[in-house]
Design a protein around this motif. Structure first.
Motif, PDB file in Angstrom:
ATOM      1  N   TRP A   1      10.065   5.985  -0.533  1.00  0.00           N
ATOM      2  CA  TRP A   1       8.983   5.018  -0.357  1.00  0.00           C
ATOM      3  C   TRP A   1       9.552   3.605  -0.312  1.00  0.00           C
ATOM      4  O   TRP A   1       9.059   2.756   0.442  1.00  0.00           O
ATOM      5  CB  TRP A   1       7.964   5.156  -1.480  1.00  0.00           C
TER       6      TRP A   1
ATOM      7  N   VAL B   1       0.838  -1.207   0.000  1.00  0.00           N
ATOM      8  CA  VAL B   1       0.000   0.000   0.000  1.00  0.00           C
ATOM      9  C   VAL B   1       0.869   1.251   0.000  1.00  0.00           C
ATOM     10  O   VAL B   1       0.596   2.220  -0.720  1.00  0.00           O
ATOM     11  CB  VAL B   1      -0.949  -0.012   1.226  1.00  0.00           C
ATOM     12  N   ILE B   2       1.933   1.257   0.803  1.00  0.00           N
ATOM     13  CA  ILE B   2       2.831   2.413   0.868  1.00  0.00           C
ATOM     14  C   ILE B   2       3.462   2.683  -0.493  1.00  0.00           C
ATOM     15  O   ILE B   2       3.529   3.838  -0.958  1.00  0.00           O
ATOM     16  CB  ILE B   2       3.914   2.179   1.940  1.00  0.00           C
TER      17      ILE B   2
ATOM     18  N   THR C   1       2.274   1.756  -3.396  1.00  0.00           N
ATOM     19  CA  THR C   1       1.212   2.156  -4.326  1.00  0.00           C
ATOM     20  C   THR C   1       0.883   3.636  -4.169  1.00  0.00           C
ATOM     21  O   THR C   1       0.790   4.378  -5.156  1.00  0.00           O
ATOM     22  CB  THR C   1      -0.057   1.314  -4.081  1.00  0.00           C
ATOM     23  N   VAL C   2       0.723   4.089  -2.936  1.00  0.00           N
ATOM     24  CA  VAL C   2       0.395   5.490  -2.678  1.00  0.00           C
ATOM     25  C   VAL C   2       1.590   6.392  -2.990  1.00  0.00           C
ATOM     26  O   VAL C   2       1.460   7.433  -3.649  1.00  0.00           O
ATOM     27  CB  VAL C   2      -0.045   5.678  -1.206  1.00  0.00           C
ATOM     28  N   GLY C   3       2.781   5.984  -2.538  1.00  0.00           N
ATOM     29  CA  GLY C   3       3.954   6.826  -2.709  1.00  0.00           C
ATOM     30  C   GLY C   3       4.407   6.969  -4.148  1.00  0.00           C
ATOM     31  O   GLY C   3       4.775   8.061  -4.589  1.00  0.00           O
TER      32      GLY C   3
ATOM     33  N   ALA D   1       0.482   0.774  -8.319  1.00  0.00           N
ATOM     34  CA  ALA D   1       0.753  -0.475  -7.604  1.00  0.00           C
ATOM     35  C   ALA D   1       2.017  -1.128  -8.161  1.00  0.00           C
ATOM     36  O   ALA D   1       2.324  -0.981  -9.348  1.00  0.00           O
ATOM     37  CB  ALA D   1      -0.437  -1.430  -7.754  1.00  0.00           C
TER      38      ALA D   1
ATOM     39  N   GLY E   1       2.504   6.223  -6.779  1.00  0.00           N
ATOM     40  CA  GLY E   1       1.382   6.552  -7.658  1.00  0.00           C
ATOM     41  C   GLY E   1       0.890   5.396  -8.496  1.00  0.00           C
ATOM     42  O   GLY E   1       0.055   5.585  -9.380  1.00  0.00           O
TER      43      GLY E   1
END
Length: 301
Positions: free
Chosen positions: A268, A138-139, A141-143, A147, A145
């Motif tokens: 990240w 998840v980190i 994916t979010v960081g 997956a 932008g």
């Protein structure tokens, strides 16, 4: 040297070769991944057939491909082929760090598969390890932008491959020989299409110069050699030890990506990878404890 020590040494050598194989495939990055995959499949079959002939086990290969396991072998072949292709492509296209992540999280993906498909019990530490791995994904994916699709694809295909191997009643060498046997006709057609220009381009790389030609042919030994060492090791050391030593593979992949390929490590990655390593530490500790409890149980009779 004891048999157990020989097994550990064989395992370390196998995982070292696997971990550094990215350097090998990076050296032929000008050869398209599909062509490299086709050669890896073809020359792996040559290697396995030679080994099985020396061992006098070719008849067992024929039985495997004619028996009830054929469909399972074919499915496993599709999974390992997809895994090899994604790995080769990721190395050649500058995504070796994400490829190493895939093999780091693979054991945890296998745990999830075991729970969902076989209702295998998980200890609290194993659940915590899976949760940490999920958080790391998840980190990223979010960081970043997006997956980490390469890592997820490698972990999923290899996890599925591992499940299928459990259903095939054959040793690792024999079963992989069966898999590449089924893949070789596709590999030969691909190479024919590449060399005749049917798929565009200027023809295949094989035969253009001796250096690349030898490297493509040696990919069969690079595939089969470590597998033989792995098979040798699993017969001499505990499975818990095998599981721990296997982490050497993605560790060396990550080191090669950073130190040899100079791929950038973002903040990240610096958050996600320690989480993965902590998760693997918890998972390994739980496995070791389970193994000790099992060995401590009195043997009936």
């Amino acid at each position: 040297m004891t048999e157990a020590a020989k097994g550990v040494l064989a395992m370390v050598v196998a995982c070292t070769v696997w971990g550094l194989s990215g350097i090998y495939f990076k050296a032929i990055a000008h050869v398209p991944p599909l062509e490299v995959l086709a050669h890896r499949t073809l020359w792996s079959l040559v290697f396995f057939l030679a080994v099985l002939a020396v061992q006098g086990r070719l008849l067992l290969l024929a039985r495997l491909l004619c028996g009830r396991s054929l469909a399972m072998v074919a499915f496993a072949a599709a999974m390992v082929s997809a895994n090899w292709f994604v790995f080769i492509w990721s190395i050649q296209s500058g995504h070796a760090i994400e490829a190493s992540l895939g093999y780091f999280i693979f054991p945890l993906v296998a745990v999830i598969f075991g729970r969902v498909l076989f209702r295998e019990d998980l200890a609290g530490a194993q659940w915590a390890a899976v949760a940490m791995a999920a958080l790391a994904v998840v980190i990223l994916t979010v960081g970043l932008g997006a997956a980490p699709w390469i890592a997820l694809c490698l972990a999923t295909t290899f996890g599925t491959y591992g499940l299928l191997k459990r259903q095939i009643e054959a040793g690792p060498l024999l079963s992989v020989a069966g898999e590449v046997s089924l893949l070789t006709p596709i590999a030969l057609y691909s190479l024919w299409s590449i060399h005749t220009g049917r798929w565009g381009g200027d023809g295949g790389a094989f035969g253009q110069n001796w250096h690349v030609t030898l490297m493509l042919a040696f990919s069969g030994v690079l595939t089969g050699g470590p597998l033989m060492l792995f098979s040798y090791a699993t017969k001499r050391v505990r499975l818990a030890t095998v599981g721990l030593v296997q982490y050497l593979n993605p560790t060396l992949q990550f080191a090669a990506a950073v130190l040899v390929f100079a791929e950038p490590v973002t903040r990240w990655h610096m958050i996600a990878f320690p989480l993965i390593w902590l998760a693997l530490g918890l998972y390994s500790l739980a496995v070791l404890r389970s193994e000790r409890r099992r060995r401590a149980l009195p043997v009936a009779g």
